[in-house]
Design an enzyme around this catalytic site. Sequence first.
Site, PDB file in Angstrom:
ATOM      1  N   SER A  93      56.558  55.370 -33.132  1.00 13.64           N
ATOM      2  CA  SER A  93      56.970  54.569 -31.753  1.00 13.64           C
ATOM      3  C   SER A  93      57.502  55.572 -30.804  1.00 13.64           C
ATOM      4  O   SER A  93      58.329  56.240 -30.944  1.00 13.64           O
ATOM      5  CB  SER A  93      58.073  53.593 -32.269  1.00 13.64           C
ATOM      6  OG  SER A  93      57.655  52.710 -33.495  1.00 13.64           O
ATOM      7  N   ASN A 151      62.528  49.866 -27.288  1.00 16.58           N
ATOM      8  CA  ASN A 151      61.769  50.358 -28.822  1.00 16.58           C
ATOM      9  C   ASN A 151      63.467  50.731 -29.377  1.00 16.58           C
ATOM     10  O   ASN A 151      63.352  50.999 -30.537  1.00 16.58           O
ATOM     11  CB  ASN A 151      60.873  51.379 -28.638  1.00 16.58           C
ATOM     12  CG  ASN A 151      59.605  50.530 -28.327  1.00 16.58           C
ATOM     13  OD1 ASN A 151      59.282  49.445 -28.345  1.00 16.58           O
ATOM     14  ND2 ASN A 151      58.540  51.545 -27.829  1.00 16.58           N
ATOM     15  N   HIS A 193      56.790  64.998 -26.598  1.00 13.70           N
ATOM     16  CA  HIS A 193      55.496  64.093 -26.526  1.00 13.70           C
ATOM     17  C   HIS A 193      55.374  63.326 -25.393  1.00 13.70           C
ATOM     18  O   HIS A 193      55.451  62.338 -25.042  1.00 13.70           O
ATOM     19  CB  HIS A 193      55.149  63.136 -27.624  1.00 13.70           C
ATOM     20  CG  HIS A 193      53.964  62.308 -27.792  1.00 13.70           C
ATOM     21  ND1 HIS A 193      52.870  63.088 -27.958  1.00 13.70           N
ATOM     22  CD2 HIS A 193      53.908  61.144 -27.724  1.00 13.70           C
ATOM     23  CE1 HIS A 193      51.790  61.888 -27.773  1.00 13.70           C
ATOM     24  NE2 HIS A 193      52.246  61.045 -28.006  1.00 13.70           N
ATOM     25  N   ARG A 250      52.856  51.255 -23.982  1.00 10.57           N
ATOM     26  CA  ARG A 250      52.904  51.197 -22.552  1.00 10.57           C
ATOM     27  C   ARG A 250      51.770  50.659 -21.986  1.00 10.57           C
ATOM     28  O   ARG A 250      50.355  50.503 -22.617  1.00 10.57           O
ATOM     29  CB  ARG A 250      53.186  52.644 -21.996  1.00 10.57           C
ATOM     30  CG  ARG A 250      52.184  53.374 -22.178  1.00 10.57           C
ATOM     31  CD  ARG A 250      52.446  54.975 -21.348  1.00 10.57           C
ATOM     32  NE  ARG A 250      51.768  55.947 -22.089  1.00 10.57           N
ATOM     33  CZ  ARG A 250      51.318  57.113 -21.307  1.00 10.57           C
ATOM     34  NH1 ARG A 250      51.768  57.480 -19.994  1.00 10.57           N
ATOM     35  NH2 ARG A 250      50.872  58.277 -21.901  1.00 10.57           N
ATOM     36  N   GLY A 255      50.454  46.331 -35.573  1.00  6.90           N
ATOM     37  CA  GLY A 255      49.533  46.265 -34.354  1.00  6.90           C
ATOM     38  C   GLY A 255      48.254  47.328 -34.460  1.00  6.90           C
ATOM     39  O   GLY A 255      48.128  47.464 -35.605  1.00  6.90           O
ATOM     40  N   PHE A 256      47.971  47.947 -33.274  1.00  5.23           N
ATOM     41  CA  PHE A 256      46.782  48.685 -33.262  1.00  5.23           C
ATOM     42  C   PHE A 256      47.042  50.051 -34.157  1.00  5.23           C
ATOM     43  O   PHE A 256      46.156  50.249 -34.887  1.00  5.23           O
ATOM     44  CB  PHE A 256      46.526  49.056 -31.986  1.00  5.23           C
ATOM     45  CG  PHE A 256      45.891  47.896 -31.055  1.00  5.23           C
ATOM     46  CD1 PHE A 256      44.421  47.458 -31.246  1.00  5.23           C
ATOM     47  CD2 PHE A 256      46.605  47.345 -30.159  1.00  5.23           C
ATOM     48  CE1 PHE A 256      43.972  46.581 -30.500  1.00  5.23           C
ATOM     49  CE2 PHE A 256      45.847  46.333 -29.417  1.00  5.23           C
ATOM     50  CZ  PHE A 256      44.570  45.863 -29.757  1.00  5.23           C
TER      51      PHE A 256
HETATM   52  N1  LIG Z   1      53.663  59.056 -31.173  1.00  7.55           N
HETATM   53  C1  LIG Z   1      52.481  59.030 -30.880  1.00  7.55           C
HETATM   54  O1  LIG Z   1      51.740  59.736 -30.847  1.00  7.55           O
HETATM   55  C2  LIG Z   1      52.113  57.732 -30.596  1.00  7.55           C
HETATM   56  C3  LIG Z   1      53.023  56.503 -30.490  1.00  7.55           C
HETATM   57  N2  LIG Z   1      52.432  55.353 -29.943  1.00  7.55           N
HETATM   58  C4  LIG Z   1      53.516  54.385 -29.745  1.00  7.55           C
HETATM   59  O2  LIG Z   1      53.467  53.538 -31.131  1.00  7.55           O
HETATM   60  C5  LIG Z   1      54.049  51.966 -30.931  1.00  7.55           C
HETATM   61  C6  LIG Z   1      53.165  51.233 -31.468  1.00  7.55           C
HETATM   62  O3  LIG Z   1      51.752  50.999 -30.588  1.00  7.55           O
HETATM   63  P1  LIG Z   1      50.764  50.060 -30.830  1.00  7.55           P
HETATM   64  O4  LIG Z   1      50.641  49.748 -32.453  1.00  7.55           O
HETATM   65  O5  LIG Z   1      49.551  50.281 -30.337  1.00  7.55           O
HETATM   66  O6  LIG Z   1      51.259  48.819 -30.527  1.00  7.55           O
HETATM   67  P2  LIG Z   1      51.187  47.180 -30.897  1.00  7.55           P
HETATM   68  O7  LIG Z   1      51.856  46.355 -29.588  1.00  7.55           O
HETATM   69  O8  LIG Z   1      49.619  47.126 -31.389  1.00  7.55           O
HETATM   70  O9  LIG Z   1      51.802  47.025 -32.309  1.00  7.55           O
HETATM   71  C7  LIG Z   1      53.311  46.983 -32.373  1.00  7.55           C
HETATM   72  C8  LIG Z   1      53.694  45.929 -33.694  1.00  7.55           C
HETATM   73  O10 LIG Z   1      55.100  46.164 -33.670  1.00  7.55           O
HETATM   74  C9  LIG Z   1      55.528  45.079 -34.132  1.00  7.55           C
HETATM   75  N3  LIG Z   1      57.102  44.850 -34.067  1.00  7.55           N
HETATM   76  C10 LIG Z   1      57.930  44.856 -33.065  1.00  7.55           C
HETATM   77  N4  LIG Z   1      59.281  44.751 -33.531  1.00  7.55           N
HETATM   78  C11 LIG Z   1      59.190  44.776 -34.986  1.00  7.55           C
HETATM   79  C12 LIG Z   1      60.050  45.041 -36.104  1.00  7.55           C
HETATM   80  N5  LIG Z   1      61.427  44.669 -35.597  1.00  7.55           N
HETATM   81  N6  LIG Z   1      59.619  45.121 -37.256  1.00  7.55           N
HETATM   82  C13 LIG Z   1      58.156  45.259 -37.493  1.00  7.55           C
HETATM   83  N7  LIG Z   1      57.248  45.173 -36.542  1.00  7.55           N
HETATM   84  C14 LIG Z   1      57.741  45.017 -35.347  1.00  7.55           C
HETATM   85  C15 LIG Z   1      54.874  44.042 -33.148  1.00  7.55           C
HETATM   86  O11 LIG Z   1      54.981  42.569 -33.452  1.00  7.55           O
HETATM   87  C16 LIG Z   1      53.557  44.506 -33.143  1.00  7.55           C
HETATM   88  O12 LIG Z   1      52.570  43.836 -33.960  1.00  7.55           O
HETATM   89  C17 LIG Z   1      54.210  52.333 -29.402  1.00  7.55           C
HETATM   90  O13 LIG Z   1      55.524  52.355 -28.968  1.00  7.55           O
HETATM   91  C18 LIG Z   1      53.239  53.204 -28.849  1.00  7.55           C
HETATM   92  O14 LIG Z   1      53.773  53.808 -27.566  1.00  7.55           O
HETATM   93  C19 LIG Z   1      51.039  55.004 -29.829  1.00  7.55           C
HETATM   94  C20 LIG Z   1      50.164  56.009 -29.984  1.00  7.55           C
HETATM   95  C21 LIG Z   1      50.535  57.271 -30.381  1.00  7.55           C
HETATM   96  O1  LIG Z   2      50.273  57.535 -24.608  1.00  5.87           O
HETATM   97  C1  LIG Z   2      50.831  56.424 -25.206  1.00  5.87           C
HETATM   98  O2  LIG Z   2      51.315  55.582 -24.701  1.00  5.87           O
HETATM   99  C2  LIG Z   2      50.641  56.533 -26.418  1.00  5.87           C
HETATM  100  C3  LIG Z   2      50.657  57.922 -27.115  1.00  5.87           C
HETATM  101  O3  LIG Z   2      51.731  58.352 -27.329  1.00  5.87           O
HETATM  102  C4  LIG Z   2      49.545  58.780 -27.012  1.00  5.87           C
HETATM  103  O4  LIG Z   2      48.282  58.055 -27.029  1.00  5.87           O
HETATM  104  O5  LIG Z   2      49.679  60.060 -26.949  1.00  5.87           O
END
Ligand SMILES: NC(=O)C1=CN([C@@H]2O[C@H](COP(=O)(O)OP(=O)(O)OC[C@H]3O[C@@H](n4cnc5c(N)ncnc54)[C@H](O)[C@@H]3O)[C@@H](O)[C@H]2O)C=CC1
Ligand SMILES: O=C([O-])CC(=O)C(=O)O
Length: 312
Positions: A124, A100, A180, A87, A14-15
């Site tokens: 995640s 998740n 976080h 989210r 994903g993103f």
């Molecule tokens: N810790 C941090 O600082 C941050 C955490 N996040 C978190 O990261 C996660 C991903 O965010 P995005 O990439 O924007 O979401 P997204 O929805 O763009 O991508 C998530 C991807 O995971 C895939 N996926 C789901 N189940 C799977 C599995 N069992 N095996 C392989 N792939 C699987 C989905 O098909 C999707 O392509 C979210 O939970 C988000 O909240 C996002 C930004 C910062």
């Molecule tokens: O806010 C969110 O859901 C994604 C994240 O963890 C961040 O950007 O800090």
Amino acid sequence: MSLRRRKISVIGSGFTGATAALMIAQKELGDVVIVDIPDMEGPAKGKALDMLEASPIQGFDTRIIGTADYAETADSDIVIVTAGIARKPGMSRDDLVSTNADIMKSVAGEIKKHAPDAIIIVLSNPVDAMTYTIYKETGFPKERVIGQSGILDTGRFRTFIAQELNVSVKDVTGFVLGGHGDEMVPLIRYSSVGGIPVEKLISKERLDTIVERTRKGGGEIVSLLGSGSAYYAPGAALTVMVEAILKDQRRVLPAIAYLDGEYGYSDLYLGIPVILGGNGIEKIIELDLTDDEKAALDKSADSVSKVLNMIH
Ligand SMILES: NC(=O)C1=CN([C@@H]2O[C@H](COP(=O)(O)OP(=O)(O)OC[C@H]3O[C@@H](n4cnc5c(N)ncnc54)[C@H](O)[C@@H]3O)[C@@H](O)[C@H]2O)C=CC1
Ligand SMILES: O=C([O-])CC(=O)C(=O)O
């Protein structure tokens, strides 16, 4: 002597997964395998091929593949976990926990099977609890399961301070401790600009506003995007961690680490400063905290524990 190419697997195309994959490839840190579920194999392959086709143009020499087959992750040096849902406006990161956590369990099983020697970096959300889940489910040593939050949160804090003073972000350092979530603890006392304590340069009122904006930094992006959450700065944060590990840089960075008595917490993953190097978490750095800072950290640790209690 036999040398081999490094392999970084990114779970989730994903993103955040795709952005991290591209940044890692551009820095030639190793070959990149992007894994998604079978329904998303096309997009995973398509993004990987598109990145690969950028490589002759930008001049980076990295193999990149997309797949739904975890066998391709075999012998990864690092596995980054971005799988799961993000989210939407109005939601907190903690609202993602049950969906998740189930995804983490299945991903952990695959990593254990195919890449048992890898260092895992979890993104995640809710990331402190998801890192704990991956740690428990893989049974990997604690120094090899790390979560990403602090580099991103610190990046936001540093951005806002640099904007406030109209100076280069390069000269601004900062530290953010804790989970976080909106209760994270940006540590003003340990933040400086060109070595000058930030409190000498910015008023308390303005600093309070910057701290509050940092705490809600993820939510600010979620509201602006309208769907999904941040990915450029998170991708950059993951890339810094991968580089610190693969080049054994022993960088001093904030990361989510397993605490076994440090800072007074046990059996908890929480954001704290660490030395990050070739073995993963080389050392946890314990800082002296004032009573107010410790109280703020306790509050943040409490909210992480509450989320953990929902799933463990
Ligand atoms: N810790 C941090 O600082 C941050 C955490 N996040 C978190 O990261 C996660 C991903 O965010 P995005 O990439 O924007 O979401 P997204 O929805 O763009 O991508 C998530 C991807 O995971 C895939 N996926 C789901 N189940 C799977 C599995 N069992 N095996 C392989 N792939 C699987 C989905 O098909 C999707 O392509 C979210 O939970 C988000 O909240 C996002 C930004 C910062
Ligand atoms: O806010 C969110 O859901 C994604 C994240 O963890 C961040 O950007 O800090």
